[in-house]
Design an enzyme around this catalytic site. Structure first.
Site, PDB file in Angstrom:
ATOM      1  N   SER A   1       0.756  -1.129  -0.074  1.00  0.00           N
ATOM      2  CA  SER A   1      -0.224   0.159   0.027  1.00  0.00           C
ATOM      3  C   SER A   1       0.971   1.120   0.080  1.00  0.00           C
ATOM      4  O   SER A   1       1.699   1.523   0.819  1.00  0.00           O
ATOM      5  CB  SER A   1      -0.878  -0.167   1.279  1.00  0.00           C
ATOM      6  OG  SER A   1      -1.334   1.178   1.538  1.00  0.00           O
TER       7      SER A   1
ATOM      8  N   HIS B   1      -1.407  -1.237  -4.392  1.00  0.00           N
ATOM      9  CA  HIS B   1      -2.607  -0.807  -3.620  1.00  0.00           C
ATOM     10  C   HIS B   1      -2.665   0.657  -3.269  1.00  0.00           C
ATOM     11  O   HIS B   1      -1.794   1.135  -2.521  1.00  0.00           O
ATOM     12  CB  HIS B   1      -2.692  -1.573  -2.266  1.00  0.00           C
ATOM     13  CG  HIS B   1      -3.920  -1.588  -1.715  1.00  0.00           C
ATOM     14  ND1 HIS B   1      -4.927  -2.308  -1.868  1.00  0.00           N
ATOM     15  CD2 HIS B   1      -4.275  -0.620  -0.533  1.00  0.00           C
ATOM     16  CE1 HIS B   1      -5.990  -2.059  -0.896  1.00  0.00           C
ATOM     17  NE2 HIS B   1      -5.519  -0.850  -0.349  1.00  0.00           N
TER      18      HIS B   1
ATOM     19  N   ASP C   1      -4.605   3.658  -1.938  1.00  0.00           N
ATOM     20  CA  ASP C   1      -5.870   4.103  -0.865  1.00  0.00           C
ATOM     21  C   ASP C   1      -6.553   5.437  -1.169  1.00  0.00           C
ATOM     22  O   ASP C   1      -5.707   6.252  -0.808  1.00  0.00           O
ATOM     23  CB  ASP C   1      -5.341   3.854   0.650  1.00  0.00           C
ATOM     24  CG  ASP C   1      -5.120   2.437   0.833  1.00  0.00           C
ATOM     25  OD1 ASP C   1      -5.907   1.692   1.021  1.00  0.00           O
ATOM     26  OD2 ASP C   1      -3.900   1.973   1.318  1.00  0.00           O
TER      27      ASP C   1
ATOM     28  N   MET D   1      -9.026   7.998   0.026  1.00  0.00           N
ATOM     29  CA  MET D   1     -10.028   8.542   1.192  1.00  0.00           C
ATOM     30  C   MET D   1     -10.395  10.019   1.309  1.00  0.00           C
ATOM     31  O   MET D   1      -9.568  10.668   0.663  1.00  0.00           O
ATOM     32  CB  MET D   1      -8.956   8.708   2.527  1.00  0.00           C
ATOM     33  CG  MET D   1      -8.144   7.095   2.583  1.00  0.00           C
ATOM     34  SD  MET D   1      -7.441   7.211   4.260  1.00  0.00           S
ATOM     35  CE  MET D   1      -6.516   5.573   3.995  1.00  0.00           C
TER      36      MET D   1
ATOM     37  N   HIS E   1      -8.590   1.187  -3.806  1.00  0.00           N
ATOM     38  CA  HIS E   1      -9.321   0.996  -2.631  1.00  0.00           C
ATOM     39  C   HIS E   1     -10.111   2.354  -2.495  1.00  0.00           C
ATOM     40  O   HIS E   1      -9.199   3.080  -1.861  1.00  0.00           O
ATOM     41  CB  HIS E   1      -8.335   0.286  -1.677  1.00  0.00           C
ATOM     42  CG  HIS E   1      -9.288   0.042  -0.185  1.00  0.00           C
ATOM     43  ND1 HIS E   1      -8.599  -0.127   1.043  1.00  0.00           N
ATOM     44  CD2 HIS E   1     -10.552   0.089   0.062  1.00  0.00           C
ATOM     45  CE1 HIS E   1      -9.668  -0.314   1.883  1.00  0.00           C
ATOM     46  NE2 HIS E   1     -10.613   0.030   1.428  1.00  0.00           N
TER      47      HIS E   1
ATOM     48  N   MET F   1     -12.185   4.472  -0.217  1.00  0.00           N
ATOM     49  CA  MET F   1     -12.934   4.820   0.903  1.00  0.00           C
ATOM     50  C   MET F   1     -13.487   5.969   0.824  1.00  0.00           C
ATOM     51  O   MET F   1     -13.148   6.989   1.344  1.00  0.00           O
ATOM     52  CB  MET F   1     -11.869   4.496   2.084  1.00  0.00           C
ATOM     53  CG  MET F   1     -11.284   3.043   2.294  1.00  0.00           C
ATOM     54  SD  MET F   1      -9.511   3.171   3.271  1.00  0.00           S
ATOM     55  CE  MET F   1      -8.501   3.071   1.879  1.00  0.00           C
TER      56      MET F   1
ATOM     57  N   MET G   1     -11.294  -5.982   5.303  1.00  0.00           N
ATOM     58  CA  MET G   1     -10.321  -4.971   6.612  1.00  0.00           C
ATOM     59  C   MET G   1     -10.119  -5.725   7.820  1.00  0.00           C
ATOM     60  O   MET G   1     -10.988  -6.179   8.397  1.00  0.00           O
ATOM     61  CB  MET G   1     -11.143  -3.743   6.407  1.00  0.00           C
ATOM     62  CG  MET G   1     -11.535  -2.799   5.633  1.00  0.00           C
ATOM     63  SD  MET G   1      -9.960  -2.192   4.715  1.00  0.00           S
ATOM     64  CE  MET G   1      -8.995  -1.603   6.012  1.00  0.00           C
TER      65      MET G   1
ATOM     66  N   ASP H   1      -6.451  -6.334   4.343  1.00  0.00           N
ATOM     67  CA  ASP H   1      -5.941  -4.977   4.325  1.00  0.00           C
ATOM     68  C   ASP H   1      -5.814  -4.579   5.720  1.00  0.00           C
ATOM     69  O   ASP H   1      -6.866  -4.476   6.407  1.00  0.00           O
ATOM     70  CB  ASP H   1      -6.675  -4.153   3.628  1.00  0.00           C
ATOM     71  CG  ASP H   1      -5.952  -2.936   3.245  1.00  0.00           C
ATOM     72  OD1 ASP H   1      -4.998  -2.604   3.789  1.00  0.00           O
ATOM     73  OD2 ASP H   1      -6.657  -2.117   2.465  1.00  0.00           O
TER      74      ASP H   1
HETATM   75  C1  DX5 Z   1      -6.038   1.402   5.665  1.00  0.00           C
HETATM   76  C2  DX5 Z   1      -5.710   1.180   4.276  1.00  0.00           C
HETATM   77  C3  DX5 Z   1      -4.665   0.274   4.202  1.00  0.00           C
HETATM   78  C4  DX5 Z   1      -3.444   0.711   4.875  1.00  0.00           C
HETATM   79  C5  DX5 Z   1      -2.560  -0.414   5.543  1.00  0.00           C
HETATM   80  O1  DX5 Z   1      -7.508   2.203   5.639  1.00  0.00           O
HETATM   81  O2  DX5 Z   1      -6.746   0.591   3.531  1.00  0.00           O
HETATM   82  O3  DX5 Z   1      -4.427  -0.243   2.829  1.00  0.00           O
HETATM   83  O4  DX5 Z   1      -2.411   1.419   4.028  1.00  0.00           O
HETATM   84  O5  DX5 Z   1      -1.563  -0.166   5.948  1.00  0.00           O
HETATM   85  P1  DX5 Z   1      -0.671  -1.136   7.090  1.00  0.00           P
HETATM   86  O6  DX5 Z   1      -0.474  -2.050   6.383  1.00  0.00           O
HETATM   87  O7  DX5 Z   1       0.406  -0.143   7.704  1.00  0.00           O
HETATM   88  O8  DX5 Z   1      -1.773  -1.610   8.145  1.00  0.00           O
HETATM   89 ZN    ZN Z   2      -6.389  -0.304   1.550  1.00  0.00          ZN
END
Ligand code: DX5
Ligand code: ZN
Length: 216
Positions: free
Chosen positions: A8, A33, A35, A37, A66, A68, A137, A176
């Site tokens: 990620s 990956h 993220d 947000m 991903h 969010m 998750m 994840d």
């Molecule tokens: C959290 C994200 C993850 C995050 C995971 O909301 O969806 O992808 O980057 O990070 P680690 O591997 O550090 O828990």
């Molecule tokens: Zn993620």
């Protein structure tokens, strides 16, 4: 099942994102990956389609996006156009999940659905045939570097059994949050075959060794 490793970029150096994504590609990652947000579905804000397009130019890795964000249907086409290969939407944001998954497929990406730690597998049971991947998750979404929630293991086990019962043997199960060499083997044995790891990979200077240590 041989796991796919998806570092990620949330834990990468945001000032050097193009270099970082190229570095994980050289280090043997299978997916990048990303993220996204929005500061509404989750407290944090990251980036949008323009950065995904920049990642597309910087690597040949498939981009695992991903989302969010609330109302993801407003942005799916833009992320697909930016070069997303897989797009995960959270079931908690999609009252018309089946329609949203169809939109992702129509846009040319693999439809995937993500579920929070508190969300029951019942919420995705009816649409397992419409997704290529379920993202489980194992932390509450929003931040990297959180502690793995152990209940995710049994959830993955039950999801794999559910997929098999429904005849979806090729279903990808992605986990994840809080993934490291300490839990990778147990996660794979439970039925996960796509491991996301942010702080674990980017927190080490040797990305190749970090990625290899998750292939157990
Ligand atoms: C959290 C994200 C993850 C995050 C995971 O909301 O969806 O992808 O980057 O990070 P680690 O591997 O550090 O828990
Ligand atoms: Zn993620």
């Amino acid at each position: 099942m041989k796991p796919l490793i998806a570092p990620s970029l949330l834990s990468a150096d945001f000032g050097r994102l193009a270099d970082e994504v190229a570095a994980i590609e050289r280090a043997g990652a299978d997916l990048a990956h990303l993220d996204v947000m929005d500061g509404r579905f989750v407290p944090n804000i990251t980036f949008g389609p323009a950065i995904v397009a920049a990642m597309r130019r910087a690597t040949a890795l498939p981009l695992d996006v991903h989302l969010m964000i609330v109302e993801p249907e407003r942005h799916i086409d833009a992320f697909a156009e930016a070069g997303a290969h897989r797009i995960s939407v959270h079931v908690e944001t999609c009252p018309h999940l089946h329609r949203t998954l169809q939109q992702i497929a129509r846009a040319g990406a693999m439809p995937a659905v993500a579920i929070n730690p508190s969300t029951s597998l019942h919420m995705v049971e009816e649409i397992l045939g419409d997704v290529g991947m379920v993202l489980v998750m194992s932390v509450n979404p929003g931040f990297g570097g959180q502690k793995f929630i152990p209940g995710a293991l049994d959830k993955i086990r039950r999801l794999r059994a559910l997929g098999d019962t429904h005849g979806h043997r090729a279903l990808d199960i992605e986990v994840d949050g809080g993934v490291s060499d300490q839990n990778a083997r147990a996660l794979i044995e439970a039925g996960a075959n796509v491991l996301v790891a942010g702080s674990y990979v980017f927190g080490q200077s040797d990305y190749a060794a970090a990625i290899a240590s998750l292939r157990v």
